[in-house]
Design an enzyme around this catalytic site. Structure first.
Site, mmCIF file in Angstrom:
data_model
loop_
_atom_site.group_PDB
_atom_site.id
_atom_site.type_symbol
_atom_site.label_atom_id
_atom_site.label_comp_id
_atom_site.label_asym_id
_atom_site.label_seq_id
_atom_site.Cartn_x
_atom_site.Cartn_y
_atom_site.Cartn_z
ATOM 1 N N ASN A 172 0.839 -1.198 0.000
ATOM 2 C CA ASN A 172 0.000 0.000 0.000
ATOM 3 C C ASN A 172 0.875 1.249 0.000
ATOM 4 O OD1 ASN A 172 -0.221 1.702 2.745
ATOM 5 N ND2 ASN A 172 0.285 -0.426 3.253
ATOM 6 N N CYS A 233 5.541 4.782 9.603
ATOM 7 C CA CYS A 233 4.853 4.778 8.311
ATOM 8 C C CYS A 233 5.868 4.984 7.184
ATOM 9 C CB CYS A 233 3.787 5.866 8.260
ATOM 10 S SG CYS A 233 2.924 5.954 6.668
ATOM 11 N N CYS A 441 0.941 -41.170 -0.938
ATOM 12 C CA CYS A 441 1.775 -40.778 -2.076
ATOM 13 C C CYS A 441 1.026 -40.989 -3.387
ATOM 14 C CB CYS A 441 3.067 -41.590 -2.062
ATOM 15 S SG CYS A 441 4.190 -41.252 -3.434
ATOM 16 N N CYS A 444 4.216 -38.657 -7.748
ATOM 17 C CA CYS A 444 4.521 -37.571 -8.686
ATOM 18 C C CYS A 444 6.022 -37.378 -8.876
ATOM 19 C CB CYS A 444 3.887 -36.262 -8.223
ATOM 20 S SG CYS A 444 4.578 -35.595 -6.667
ATOM 21 N N CYS A 476 17.593 -32.715 5.921
ATOM 22 C CA CYS A 476 17.233 -31.304 5.686
ATOM 23 C C CYS A 476 15.729 -31.111 5.588
ATOM 24 C CB CYS A 476 17.912 -30.787 4.420
ATOM 25 S SG CYS A 476 17.254 -31.474 2.863
ATOM 26 N N CYS A 479 12.293 -32.447 1.122
ATOM 27 C CA CYS A 479 11.281 -33.307 0.513
ATOM 28 C C CYS A 479 9.928 -33.138 1.188
ATOM 29 C CB CYS A 479 11.731 -34.767 0.564
ATOM 30 S SG CYS A 479 12.066 -35.395 2.237
ATOM 31 N N CYS A 483 6.411 -31.756 -0.950
ATOM 32 C CA CYS A 483 5.412 -32.784 -1.256
ATOM 33 C C CYS A 483 4.013 -32.167 -1.334
ATOM 34 C CB CYS A 483 5.428 -33.890 -0.199
ATOM 35 S SG CYS A 483 4.164 -35.163 -0.494
#
Length: 500
Positions: A172, A233, A441, A444, A476, A479, A483
Site C-alpha cells: 500500500n 509509516c 503418495c 509424482c 534437511c 522433501c 510434497c
C-alpha cells in the site's frame, strides 16, 4: 487434532468465501459456508464439533454444491463428510461454553480478547469501527491522526497472490487520516459513548515536539484509552516523518518524551521494521517513557514491475513509488522482530502489541508465544472482512481450553526461550530422517526432483515409488516441504551423523 490438520485451505481451493453464501441458503440442514470458513481459518476441530452426531450429508443430494457460484464447484459434501468421519471422532474437547480465557489487558486497560484493528483504512471512520466492535473486536487503533493536509493517490494498492488465489503479500501507499483533527476527536467521543468497554488506541504523528505533545493530550481528553506514536509509516512524502523517525533512536526518545509530558494514559511507540535491529529504537522509546511497543509496521517494498509499461505496481499515471508491504508473507520477519524484543532484558515488563501478517488464530498464538500481549490486524480484514474475528476468537479459545491454559496471558512469551541468537547452540551430531507415507503418495516424484537438484541425492524413484537412502540423507527435510500431498513427515528415527 489441533496440531495436525486433516483438512486445510488446499481442500477448498476454489471456495470464494461469499457474502450471503448461496450454499448456505440452499442447504436445508445447516450452514455449510460457516463450516468452510472455519476450515479456511484453521478451525477444523470447531467445524467438526459444530456438526450433529450423525453426518447431515448422508443421503443428501448436495443442493449446496448445485448452488455454489465458483467456476470450480467446491466439494462441500466431501469436506463436511470428512469433518464428520475423520475429524470429529478424534477431537479432544467440545466447543467451550464461554471465552473467559481470552480476557487480558493492554497496560492495565481491560481487553475482552487480545484482538484489535491496527491503524489503517480498516479503522478510519466511526461506522467502520462500530461495525468491527459489533462483530466482536476488542478495540481499534484508529488511523493515524495528524495536522497535515492528506491527498491520497489512486490506485494505491497492489498484491502478490498464492496458488489458491488469496493474497499473501500486499503493498500500500496509503498515508494518514484525511479527516481533520477535530473530526477525529468527534469520532472518538462518539465511539467512547456508544462502546465504553471497547479500547481506543489513538495513533498520532506530529511534525515537532509541540505537535506530538498536543495531539497526545487532545486524544486523551476525547476518550482515547492509549496513544500509539507512529514512528514507522513508510509512505510519508515529507522527510523527517514516519519511518524516518523510527530509524533514529534519538528522535524516538525525544518525541516519546514529548507525548508522555501531556498524557496520563499508556503510550506505545510503533516501530519500523526497515532497520537491521529494532532494539535501539525500542530502548530509546523506553528511555522516553513509553509503556509499550507496537511492531511491526509495513516493510518498504516493490511488488512488481509491468513488463510492457515498465512501471512498478501500483502505477499512478505511469509512476510508482516504494510502499509498505504487509500480509501473511511478512509474518516470518515480524516474528523475528518479536523474538528480538522478547529476548531483550532491558524491555522486560513492556507491553508488546504484535502485528504483521496475522490471518488465523495460530498466527496470533505464535506472536503471543514470542512476547506479544495483544494482537493488531489490518491486511486480513481488508481481504476477508471484520467477520474473521469469530474464527480468531473461537480458535484461540479452543486451543487454550484444550491445553488446560486458564488465561491467554499465561502463554505470553512462553516460546521465547526456544529461540537462540546463534546457530552455535543447535545440536548437530544427529540426523532426523523423513518418513514416507506411501498410502498418501500419488507418485509424482516431486521429492526426487528436489532432493536431486536442491538436496543430497538421497531419494531414488523406482516404478514411480520413492525410496530413501539413509546413508545419503542429511535430514534437511526439503522433501517434506515440497510434497504436494503431505505424504512425507518427520519420523522418530534419529541416527548419528555418518551412520547408515
Amino acid at each position: 487434532m489441533i496440531f495436525k490438520n486433516v483438512l486445510s485451505r488446499s481442500d477448498m481451493i476454489s471456495c470464494l468465501l461469499c457474502l450471503d453464501p448461496p450454499c448456505s441458503e440452499a442447504c436445508p440442514k445447516g450452514d455449510p459456508a460457516k463450516m468452510l470458513k472455519n476450515v479456511w481459518f484453521d478451525n477444523q476441530d470447531i467445524a467438526a464439533m459444530s456438526l450433529p452426531s450423525i453426518n447431515p450429508c448422508v443421503k443428501c443430494d448436495a443442493p449446496c454444491e448445485k448452488a455454489c457460484i465458483s467456476k470450480r464447484n467446491v466439494q462441500i459434501k466431501n469436506i463436511i463428510t470428512r469433518l464428520s468421519d475423520e475429524v470429529r471422532p478424534v477431537a479432544e474437547i467440545e466447543i467451550p461454553e464461554n471465552e473467559s480465557a481470552l480476557k487480558c489487558d493492554i497496560c492495565g486497560v481491560p481487553l475482552e480478547n487480545p484482538f484489535l484493528l491496527s491503524s489503517s483504512v480498516v479503522s478510519s471512520t466511526y461506522d467502520m469501527c462500530a461495525r468491527a466492535f459489533d462483530a466482536g473486536w476488542a478495540g481499534a487503533c484508529f488511523k493515524t491522526i495528524c495536522s497535515f493536509d492528506i491527498h491520497e493517490a489512486s490506485p494505491r494498492f497492489s498484491a502478490i497472490s498464492g496458488d489458491n488465489g488469496s493474497i499473501i503479500g500486499f503493498k500500500n501507499i496509503e498515508q494518514l487520516s484525511d479527516h481533520s483533527v477535530s473530526e477525529n476527536m468527534e469520532i472518538f467521543r462518539k465511539l467512547k459513548k456508544n462502546y465504553p468497554n471497547k479500547v481506543i488506541l489513538a495513533s498520532i504523528m506530529g511534525q515537532n515536539e509541540a505537535e506530538w505533545e498536543s495531539l497526545a493530550k487532545l486524544c486523551e481528553e476525547n476518550g482515547a484509552d492509549a496513544i500509539e506514536l507512529n514512528f514507522s509509516c513508510p509512505n510519508m512524502q515529507e522527510d523527517g516523518l514516519g519511518s524516518d523517525i523510527g530509524q533514529l533512536p534519538e528522535l524516538v526518545e525525544r518525541f516519546t518524551k514529548a507525548a508522555k509530558r501531556s498524557t496520563t494514559i499508556p503510550v506505545f511507540a510503533k516501530l519500523t521494521p526497515n532497520v537491521a535491529t529494532m532494539s535501539p529504537a525500542a530502548e530509546a522509546a523506553l528511555r522516553g517513557g513509553a509503556d509499550g511497543i507496537a511492531a511491526i509496521n509495513t516493510i518498504k517494498s516493490i511488488t512488481g514491475v509491468n513488463p510492457y509499461t515498465y512501471a512498478g505496481d501500483a502505477s499512478v499515471r505511469g509512476k510508482s513509488v516504494i510502499g509498505g508491504y504487509s500480509g501473511n508473507a511478512v509474518k516470518p520477519i515480524a516474528l523475528r522482530f518479536m523474538a528480538e524484543l522478547g529476548k531483550n532484558e532491558k524491555l522486560k515488563g513492556m507491553h508488546i502489541s504484535g502485528m504483521g501478517g496475522i490471518e488465523t488464530w495460530r498466527d496470533a498464538l505464535e506472536f503471543m508465544l514470542l512476547g506479544a500481549g495483544s494482537i493488531q490486524i489490518t491486511t486480513a480484514v481488508m481481504q476477508y472482512g471484520y467477520g474473521i474475528i469469530d474464527q480468531l476468537k473461537a480458535g484461540l479459545n479452543y486451543y487454550l481450553v484444550q491445553m488446560g491454559i486458564k488465561s491467554v496471558k499465561d502463554i505470553i512469551g512462553a516460546g521465547i526461550d526456544s529461540v537462540s541468537n546463534t546457530t552455535d547452540d543447535l545440536e548437530r551430531d544427529t540426523v532426523l530422517l523423513p518418513k514416507f507415507a506411501l498410502d498418501k503418495c500419488v507418485h509424482c516424484g516431486r521429492c526426487v526432483v528436489s532432493c536431486n537438484d536442491g538436496g543430497h541425492q538421497a531419494i531414488s524413484f523406482e516404478d514411480r515409488i520413492p525410496h530413501l537412502d539413509g546413508s545419503k540423507c542429511v535430514g534437511c527435510h526439503l522433501c517434506l516441504l515440497v510434497c504436494p500431498e503431505h505424504a512425507i513427515s518427520h519420523s522418530k528415527r534419529r541416527i548419528n551423523r555418518g551412520d547408515s
